[in-house]
Motif scaffolding. Structure first.
Motif, PDB file in Angstrom:
ATOM      1  N   PHE A 315       3.859   4.155  -6.063  1.00 37.13           N
ATOM      2  CA  PHE A 315       4.257   5.559  -5.924  1.00 37.13           C
ATOM      3  C   PHE A 315       4.228   6.035  -4.469  1.00 37.13           C
ATOM      4  N   ARG A 316       3.578   5.287  -3.608  1.00 38.03           N
ATOM      5  CA  ARG A 316       3.546   5.648  -2.187  1.00 38.03           C
ATOM      6  C   ARG A 316       4.901   5.431  -1.515  1.00 38.03           C
ATOM      7  N   THR A 359      10.491   8.586  -8.411  1.00 42.84           N
ATOM      8  CA  THR A 359       9.554   9.683  -8.233  1.00 42.84           C
ATOM      9  C   THR A 359      10.274  10.894  -7.647  1.00 42.84           C
ATOM     10  N   LYS A 364       5.953  13.370  -5.590  1.00 45.59           N
ATOM     11  CA  LYS A 364       5.380  12.990  -4.291  1.00 45.59           C
ATOM     12  C   LYS A 364       4.387  14.055  -3.805  1.00 45.59           C
ATOM     13  N   LEU A 367       0.964  13.838  -6.066  1.00 43.97           N
ATOM     14  CA  LEU A 367       0.774  12.430  -6.411  1.00 43.97           C
ATOM     15  C   LEU A 367      -0.506  12.197  -7.212  1.00 43.97           C
TER      16      LEU A 367
END
Length: 376
Positions: A315-316, A359, A364, A367
């Protein structure tokens, strides 16, 4: 049989000249001569003991981190890298990074590091403001920072500058000025991240005050615009690069790839042929490590933890998440997380497509809330 890809190697050098008040990494303050010859010998022995876990995969990135690895002499770095290559397969075009301090004595070693095989330098600048450098307890001033960058640029085009925003007493214009200074020297990569005060740090004990949330948010928004305008693409939450200069070692972490971790306090993650993931943690006590007691723990990662750790990393990144990639990296079918995905979509954190998830901007920005869904 589970398909295995090349692997990365992280090498931890645990010494620093001074422990910064915000730092929660495992390190020792060097009050006397570092036993680097002995430590290199034990690093190589530690490496040998992990080789049985690798399953004949080539090493394609090496990252020497710390602490302050640039405290080591060029001969020590050369012996370390040559020792690794004698013991195992390292790709001819492997990315090999060393973290360095902009202190004069240390950056004068850079040319010798390059001759030893280092092809990527990461300078821990943090800020160009000498007053702020004092506040965050760094051991150099802005003049040394600039000299280190100039000398590094002479040696390598592949240069990362680490910068922080949200420092104690920092104003919006200070943060943007740091970025403008960095951009002026045209590094290939900029890591720009918010200072957070962790519980086990000196700053936490001192209750150091940081700028308010609105100021920090403005730093992020305006900083992102400045970096984008200057030709730096944001490919991860705190990473910006010129074309083809993404950090391959860190990308491997964020894509839930495998890596060996050697050295005092280092962590490793290695997938086996049966799909199981092994976690290794090395001994944090330097005296024990230097007597050959390397391994602190080794365990198999549970399916629940695999799912959470996968998404915590992926997800980063600012890219679609292929469902095929999730299956390949975890050996888990996405049907097992169907309910979690549905909740994330309903909350507006994720978009679902046939072959991938994406995402959203909300995802973001929130998160931690998105990740909590995958803890269930």
């Amino acid at each position: 049989m589970f398909k295995l890809k090349p692997i990365s190697l992280y090498i931890h050098i645990p010494w620093c000249l001074r422990k910064c008040g915000y730092c929660d990494f495992h390190s020792y303050v060097s009050k006397e001569i570092i036993p680097e010859k002995k430590y290199i010998e034990h690093l190589l022995k530690d490496f040998e003991k992990d080789l049985y876990l690798i399953n004949n995969r080539e090493i394609n990135t090496i990252f020497i981190g710390g602490g302050t690895p640039s405290l080591l002499t060029a001969n020590s770095i050369k012996k370390l890298l040559n020792g690794i290559k004698k013991r195992y397969m390292v790709s001819n075009n492997a990315e090999i990074t060393i973290e360095a301090n902009p202190k004069t004595l240390e950056y004068q070693r850079f040319i010798h590091y390059k001759n030893s095989g280092i092809n990527r330098f990461s300078l821990g600048v943090q800020t160009f403001n000498s007053n702020l450098l004092k506040k965050i307890e760094r051991t150099y001033d802005s003049k040394e920072v600039i000299n280190a960058i100039i000398e590094s640029k002479k040696i390598s085009d592949n240069l990362n500058l680490d910068l922080m925003y949200g420092l104690p007493g920092q104003l919006l214009e200070d943060a943007l000025s740091d970025l403008q200074f960095a951009i002026k020297y045209n590094p290939s990569h900029i890591s720009w991240y918010q200072l957070t005060i962790e519980p086990n740090t000196i700053f936490y004990a001192k209750k150091i005050k940081l700028p308010d949330e609105e100021t920090i948010f403005n730093m992020l928004i305006k900083g992102n615009k400045l970096l984008k305008k200057s030709g730096y693409k944001k490919y991860e939450i705190s990473s910006y690069s010129k074309l083809n200069y993404q950090c391959q070692h860190n990308l491997n972490y964020w894509e839930f790839g495998d890596y060996i971790g050697i050295g005092c306090g280092a962590h490793g993650k290695i997938t086996q042929k049966n799909g199981k993931i092994i976690r290794t943690i090395k001994n944090k006590n330097i005296n024990d490590f230097l007597t050959g007691n390397y391994l602190n723990s080794i365990q198999v990662v549970s399916e629940k933890d695999k799912i959470f750790e996968y998404f915590m990393n992926i997800f980063r990144l600012y890219q679609p998440i292929l469902k095929k990639h999730f299956r390949e990296k975890t050996n888990i079918d996405e049907s097992l997380i169907k309910k979690n995905i549905q909740i994330a979509i309903r909350e507006g954190f994720l978009i679902n497509q046939l072959d991938y998830w994406y995402t959203t901007k909300k995802g973001k920005n929130f998160l931690n809330l998105l990740l909590e869904i995958f803890l269930k």
